[in-house]
Each structure stands twice: as structure tokens, then as C-alpha cells.
Motif scaffolding. Structure first.
Motif, PDB file in Angstrom:
ATOM      1  N   UNK A  30       0.838  -1.199   0.000  1.00  0.00           N
ATOM      2  CA  UNK A  30       0.000   0.000   0.000  1.00  0.00           C
ATOM      3  C   UNK A  30       0.872   1.248   0.000  1.00  0.00           C
ATOM      4  N   UNK A  31       0.281   2.344  -0.463  1.00  0.00           N
ATOM      5  CA  UNK A  31       0.981   3.627  -0.505  1.00  0.00           C
ATOM      6  C   UNK A  31       0.176   4.629   0.320  1.00  0.00           C
ATOM      7  N   UNK A  32       0.847   5.298   1.245  1.00  0.00           N
ATOM      8  CA  UNK A  32       0.211   6.367   1.996  1.00  0.00           C
ATOM      9  C   UNK A  32       0.262   7.617   1.124  1.00  0.00           C
ATOM     10  N   UNK A  33      -0.912   8.105   0.732  1.00  0.00           N
ATOM     11  CA  UNK A  33      -1.006   9.235  -0.191  1.00  0.00           C
ATOM     12  C   UNK A  33      -1.627  10.424   0.527  1.00  0.00           C
ATOM     13  N   UNK A  34      -0.990  11.586   0.396  1.00  0.00           N
ATOM     14  CA  UNK A  34      -1.531  12.841   0.895  1.00  0.00           C
ATOM     15  C   UNK A  34      -2.260  13.508  -0.274  1.00  0.00           C
ATOM     16  N   UNK A  35      -3.552  13.746  -0.123  1.00  0.00           N
ATOM     17  CA  UNK A  35      -4.412  14.207  -1.213  1.00  0.00           C
ATOM     18  C   UNK A  35      -4.149  15.679  -1.548  1.00  0.00           C
ATOM     19  N   UNK A  36      -3.998  15.934  -2.860  1.00  0.00           N
ATOM     20  CA  UNK A  36      -3.782  17.297  -3.342  1.00  0.00           C
ATOM     21  C   UNK A  36      -4.896  17.779  -4.266  1.00  0.00           C
ATOM     22  N   UNK A  37      -5.581  16.850  -4.932  1.00  0.00           N
ATOM     23  CA  UNK A  37      -6.582  17.216  -5.924  1.00  0.00           C
ATOM     24  C   UNK A  37      -7.534  16.041  -6.155  1.00  0.00           C
ATOM     25  N   UNK A  66      -8.406  17.874   1.335  1.00  0.00           N
ATOM     26  CA  UNK A  66      -7.073  18.379   1.006  1.00  0.00           C
ATOM     27  C   UNK A  66      -6.095  17.985   2.112  1.00  0.00           C
ATOM     28  N   UNK A  67      -5.023  17.363   1.725  1.00  0.00           N
ATOM     29  CA  UNK A  67      -3.953  16.861   2.618  1.00  0.00           C
ATOM     30  C   UNK A  67      -4.386  15.704   3.517  1.00  0.00           C
ATOM     31  N   UNK A  68      -5.612  15.195   3.333  1.00  0.00           N
ATOM     32  CA  UNK A  68      -5.993  13.984   4.054  1.00  0.00           C
ATOM     33  C   UNK A  68      -5.102  12.858   3.559  1.00  0.00           C
ATOM     34  N   UNK A  69      -4.724  11.983   4.453  1.00  0.00           N
ATOM     35  CA  UNK A  69      -3.858  10.866   4.079  1.00  0.00           C
ATOM     36  C   UNK A  69      -4.669   9.574   4.073  1.00  0.00           C
ATOM     37  N   UNK A  70      -4.408   8.741   3.060  1.00  0.00           N
ATOM     38  CA  UNK A  70      -5.090   7.465   2.964  1.00  0.00           C
ATOM     39  C   UNK A  70      -4.134   6.418   2.416  1.00  0.00           C
ATOM     40  N   UNK A  71      -4.334   5.193   2.803  1.00  0.00           N
ATOM     41  CA  UNK A  71      -3.557   4.080   2.276  1.00  0.00           C
ATOM     42  C   UNK A  71      -4.280   3.553   1.035  1.00  0.00           C
ATOM     43  N   UNK A  72      -3.640   3.658  -0.107  1.00  0.00           N
ATOM     44  CA  UNK A  72      -4.202   3.159  -1.365  1.00  0.00           C
ATOM     45  C   UNK A  72      -3.427   1.914  -1.790  1.00  0.00           C
ATOM     46  N   UNK A  73      -4.111   0.917  -2.328  1.00  0.00           N
ATOM     47  CA  UNK A  73      -3.405  -0.270  -2.808  1.00  0.00           C
ATOM     48  C   UNK A  73      -2.364   0.120  -3.867  1.00  0.00           C
ATOM     49  N   UNK A  74      -1.163  -0.426  -3.750  1.00  0.00           N
ATOM     50  CA  UNK A  74      -0.055  -0.074  -4.642  1.00  0.00           C
ATOM     51  C   UNK A  74      -0.431  -0.215  -6.113  1.00  0.00           C
TER      52      UNK A  74
END
Length: 127
Positions: A30-37, A66-74
Motif C-alpha cells: 500500500x501507498x500512503x497518499x496525501x491528497x492534493x486534488x 485536502x492533505x488527508x492521508x489514505x492508504x491506497x493499494x499499490x
């Protein structure tokens, strides 16, 4: 396929939404992604019974903030190299795209989805 690394700008799918963000960490597939758009607003309703209205609980699904972080499947995360749209403008555009799609769909699921989106419009402060 390009490898995803921390610090990269990426697109990521989360549930039924699609986002541009920054990869923060990669761990356990998984990838921890900080949301930008926001590229695509999440669909409303039950994820396990898509496009069905007769479900035990018809969920209202918000776009990630905005800037919320979520784990997305790689496997759903891809490198992104373009300009990053402003979060507020991208949220409004994604919301309006989904609204238009639902207005063109003539069924009970679309009507329930439109009700949920109307409530989100107030929360998102979209005019």
C-alpha cells in the motif's frame, strides 16, 4: 512500469474516487497518499452492491479532503507528471461531473445518489 517512491506525485484510486496526491510511504503493498486534488468524486451508495438502491444502508460518500492521508493499494497508484489542479476547483469539477452523470441516469440509485450529493454540496460550499 515506473516504481513508486516517497515524495512522488501520483494518481491513486480510493474506493470509487480518483485523486492526485503525494506518496508519503510505501508499506505492505500500500501507498500512503496525501491528497492534493480530486479527479473523480466517489460514487454514492453501497460499495459491495454498486448502482443498487435497495441495500441495508445507502452511504453518502465524501471526497477525501485536502492533505488527508489514505492508504491506497499499490496497484492503483501511478506516477503523475502534469499540473496539479487546485483542490477546491478540482473538487467542484469532480462533483459536477458526477452530478451530470447521475442526472442522465434514470433509476432509483441515481435519485438516491443525487439526494446525498445535494447534502454534500452544502458541506463542500459549492455554489
Amino acid at each position: 512500469m515506473e516504481q513508486i517512491e516517497s515524495g512522488m506525485k501520483v494518481t491513486a484510486l480510493y474506493k470509487t474516487g480518483k485523486y492526485i496526491g503525494q506518496a508519503e510511504q510505501i508499506k505492505n503493498g500500500k501507498v500512503l497518499v496525501s491528497i492534493l486534488s480530486v479527479l473523480k468524486h466517489p460514487k454514492q451508495g453501497d460499495l459491495h452492491n454498486p448502482n443498487q438502491s435497495e441495500v441495508p444502508f445507502f452511504h453518502q460518500r465524501k471526497a477525501l479532503a485536502f492533505h488527508e492521508k489514505t492508504w491506497a493499494p499499490l496497484h492503483t497508484v501511478k506516477p503523475y507528471a502534469g499540473d496539479i489542479p487546485d483542490y477546491s476547483g478540482s473538487l467542484k469539477a469532480a462533483y459536477e461531473d458526477l452530478l451530470l452523470e447521475l442526472k442522465e441516469t434514470d433509476n432509483e440509485w441515481a435519485l438516491k445518489s443525487l439526494e446525498r450529493l445535494e447534502n454534500l454540496k452544502k458541506e463542500y460550499m459549492i455554489k
